[in-house]
Design an enzyme around this catalytic site. Sequence first.
Site, mmCIF file in Angstrom:
data_model
loop_
_atom_site.group_PDB
_atom_site.id
_atom_site.type_symbol
_atom_site.label_atom_id
_atom_site.label_comp_id
_atom_site.label_asym_id
_atom_site.label_seq_id
_atom_site.Cartn_x
_atom_site.Cartn_y
_atom_site.Cartn_z
ATOM 1 N N ASN A 1 32.881 67.727 53.226
ATOM 2 C CA ASN A 1 32.864 67.089 54.549
ATOM 3 C C ASN A 1 33.621 67.983 55.537
ATOM 4 O O ASN A 1 34.122 69.044 55.162
ATOM 5 C CB ASN A 1 33.460 65.682 54.473
ATOM 6 C CG ASN A 1 34.884 65.696 53.969
ATOM 7 O OD1 ASN A 1 35.756 66.271 54.601
ATOM 8 N ND2 ASN A 1 35.126 65.106 52.807
ATOM 9 N N ASP B 1 33.460 60.483 48.561
ATOM 10 C CA ASP B 1 33.295 59.198 47.871
ATOM 11 C C ASP B 1 32.452 59.330 46.617
ATOM 12 O O ASP B 1 32.580 58.539 45.701
ATOM 13 C CB ASP B 1 32.654 58.181 48.822
ATOM 14 C CG ASP B 1 33.624 57.784 49.920
ATOM 15 O OD1 ASP B 1 34.814 57.606 49.596
ATOM 16 O OD2 ASP B 1 33.214 57.682 51.094
ATOM 17 N N LYS C 1 23.115 78.020 38.045
ATOM 18 C CA LYS C 1 22.586 77.822 39.399
ATOM 19 C C LYS C 1 21.195 77.175 39.312
ATOM 20 O O LYS C 1 20.332 77.654 38.568
ATOM 21 C CB LYS C 1 22.502 79.163 40.114
ATOM 22 C CG LYS C 1 22.089 79.044 41.552
ATOM 23 C CD LYS C 1 21.981 80.394 42.224
ATOM 24 C CE LYS C 1 21.322 80.223 43.579
ATOM 25 N NZ LYS C 1 20.955 81.499 44.170
ATOM 26 N N ASP D 1 39.070 56.257 43.774
ATOM 27 C CA ASP D 1 39.723 56.109 45.075
ATOM 28 C C ASP D 1 41.224 56.308 44.846
ATOM 29 O O ASP D 1 41.885 55.473 44.211
ATOM 30 C CB ASP D 1 39.418 54.727 45.664
ATOM 31 C CG ASP D 1 39.877 54.635 47.108
ATOM 32 O OD1 ASP D 1 41.045 54.977 47.377
ATOM 33 O OD2 ASP D 1 39.073 54.234 47.964
ATOM 34 N N LYS E 1 40.451 47.415 55.263
ATOM 35 C CA LYS E 1 40.628 48.517 54.309
ATOM 36 C C LYS E 1 42.062 48.528 53.767
ATOM 37 O O LYS E 1 42.293 48.796 52.589
ATOM 38 C CB LYS E 1 40.336 49.830 55.034
ATOM 39 C CG LYS E 1 39.567 50.809 54.193
ATOM 40 C CD LYS E 1 39.067 51.973 55.022
ATOM 41 C CE LYS E 1 37.556 51.978 55.084
ATOM 42 N NZ LYS E 1 37.003 53.173 55.687
ATOM 43 N N LYS F 1 42.630 48.268 49.822
ATOM 44 C CA LYS F 1 43.185 49.410 49.082
ATOM 45 C C LYS F 1 44.633 49.172 48.652
ATOM 46 O O LYS F 1 45.214 49.983 47.940
ATOM 47 C CB LYS F 1 43.082 50.675 49.911
ATOM 48 C CG LYS F 1 41.640 50.991 50.298
ATOM 49 C CD LYS F 1 41.408 52.460 50.428
ATOM 50 C CE LYS F 1 39.988 52.721 50.881
ATOM 51 N NZ LYS F 1 39.501 54.017 50.418
HETATM 52 O O1 C5P Z 1 37.279 54.207 52.121
HETATM 53 P P1 C5P Z 1 37.692 55.309 53.001
HETATM 54 O O2 C5P Z 1 37.238 56.665 52.516
HETATM 55 O O3 C5P Z 1 37.413 55.110 54.453
HETATM 56 O O4 C5P Z 1 39.298 55.289 52.906
HETATM 57 C C1 C5P Z 1 40.070 56.204 53.547
HETATM 58 C C2 C5P Z 1 41.426 56.283 52.937
HETATM 59 O O5 C5P Z 1 41.336 56.260 51.514
HETATM 60 C C3 C5P Z 1 42.113 57.590 53.258
HETATM 61 O O6 C5P Z 1 43.502 57.369 53.254
HETATM 62 C C4 C5P Z 1 41.705 58.480 52.105
HETATM 63 O O7 C5P Z 1 42.626 59.541 51.902
HETATM 64 C C5 C5P Z 1 41.701 57.501 50.956
HETATM 65 N N1 C5P Z 1 40.716 57.806 49.911
HETATM 66 C C6 C5P Z 1 41.155 58.190 48.670
HETATM 67 N N2 C5P Z 1 40.262 58.422 47.666
HETATM 68 C C7 C5P Z 1 38.937 58.269 47.875
HETATM 69 C C8 C5P Z 1 38.471 57.868 49.135
HETATM 70 C C9 C5P Z 1 39.376 57.639 50.129
HETATM 71 O O8 C5P Z 1 42.369 58.346 48.498
HETATM 72 N N3 C5P Z 1 38.098 58.515 46.894
#
Ligand code: C5P
Length: 405
Positions: A209, A277, A287, A305, A342, A346
């Site tokens: 990204n 994600d 390759k 996450d 969120k 989280k």
């Molecule tokens: O769900 P989203 O990606 O919007 O969440 C953002 C927050 O979660 C950020 O703090 C990001 O660093 C964290 N994050 C994470 N691991 C992931 C996805 C997001 O720590 N796989």
Amino acid sequence: MLAGKRVLLIVTGGIAAYKCPDLVRRLTMAGAQVHCVLTKGGAQFVTPLTLSALSGEKTYEQLFSLTDESEMGHIRLARQADLCIVAPASADFLAKMANGLADDLASTLLLATNSDILVAPAMNTAMWTHPATRDNMTRLLKRGVKTVGPGEGDLACGETGEGRMAEPAEILAAIETYFSHDAPLSGRRAVVTSGPTHEAIDPVRYIANRSSGRQGHAIADALARLGAQTILVSGPTQEPDPAGIEIIRVESARDMLAAVTTALPADIAVCAAAVADWRISDVSAAKIKKTGGVPPKLELSENPDILATLGKAGNLRPGLLIGFAAETESDPEKMVKIATAKRTAKGCDWILANDVSPHTGTFGGLENAVHLIDGKKVEAWEKASKEDIARQLAARIAAHFAVAA
Ligand code: C5P
């Protein structure tokens, strides 16, 4: 973090003295009061006018100067310093220090001072490795003199090797570390994630990204400057390493989670990374070849996450857990609503919501505009540089621990 600190900077004769104006600028910008002293050799490379213009203070050169003695006096100059720095420290000056000579203003001040001394040696590799310099350094270290560098690299003499003066940013970081014992986050451990992650498709391709890592790196730097022992877990970025911080470099989300987990326990965790994600379920060992116009189908699996994992890490849950919610939502009210949900989902304490729609220029840009949601209220912070946002966040974290203490 150096606000109110009085620093005496002795510049001795070496080509690395050209870096000293930058060091003086960095010190004054960090809030230190800097008095500069030039040796005879130092004055060959940098002028008192340059140093005074940057420090806003008189620069001293003479031991027996009637005006200097009546205005300040060399004993007071030595005694009022919170830290004396010698940068660059030439082989000759280190030899003088080791032997306690006092035949000029700089060496006299170092005999008269009660403060600690930090030296940044700079010389040709042969001089640095010479037994005489080794002996002098051993004596100085035994006496409690602190050092930063020298590093390896191209030397002004055209050779390559050890002896290159530490960069101004490294010297500043060493000075900040020295003073960090009375900093607000001293004794606290912080983990910060930063940058994107790369998820391999095959050995040469990946999905990623647009995160630059600038915000996360700035947060790690700001926390370290407030005295926190900081570990930065960074995905692939072009950002320069913040000085004085342990960096663990990772590629994928799973590597990042593993690195963060090994860095625990922590008092503070800031998850600023834009973690992918999803990852490719089946990474090809070779390759992937073009096959007659039929594009490959990539199957994705969900990545762990990291923030949510920390949120339910039991005993290992960081004392203050902070996440980011990067949204493409220009209506602040809606963005705050999504970020608030969120935060709960989280299990983090604070969440910083920001709009990363392309028109904002936030992803990969220099500025950010955030809302901080701490569970009790929502604060809308003015748009500012990512460094300023980082400093504001670090100060907010320090205030949180000051109240909790
Ligand atoms: O769900 P989203 O990606 O919007 O969440 C953002 C927050 O979660 C950020 O703090 C990001 O660093 C964290 N994050 C994470 N691991 C992931 C996805 C997001 O720590 N796989």
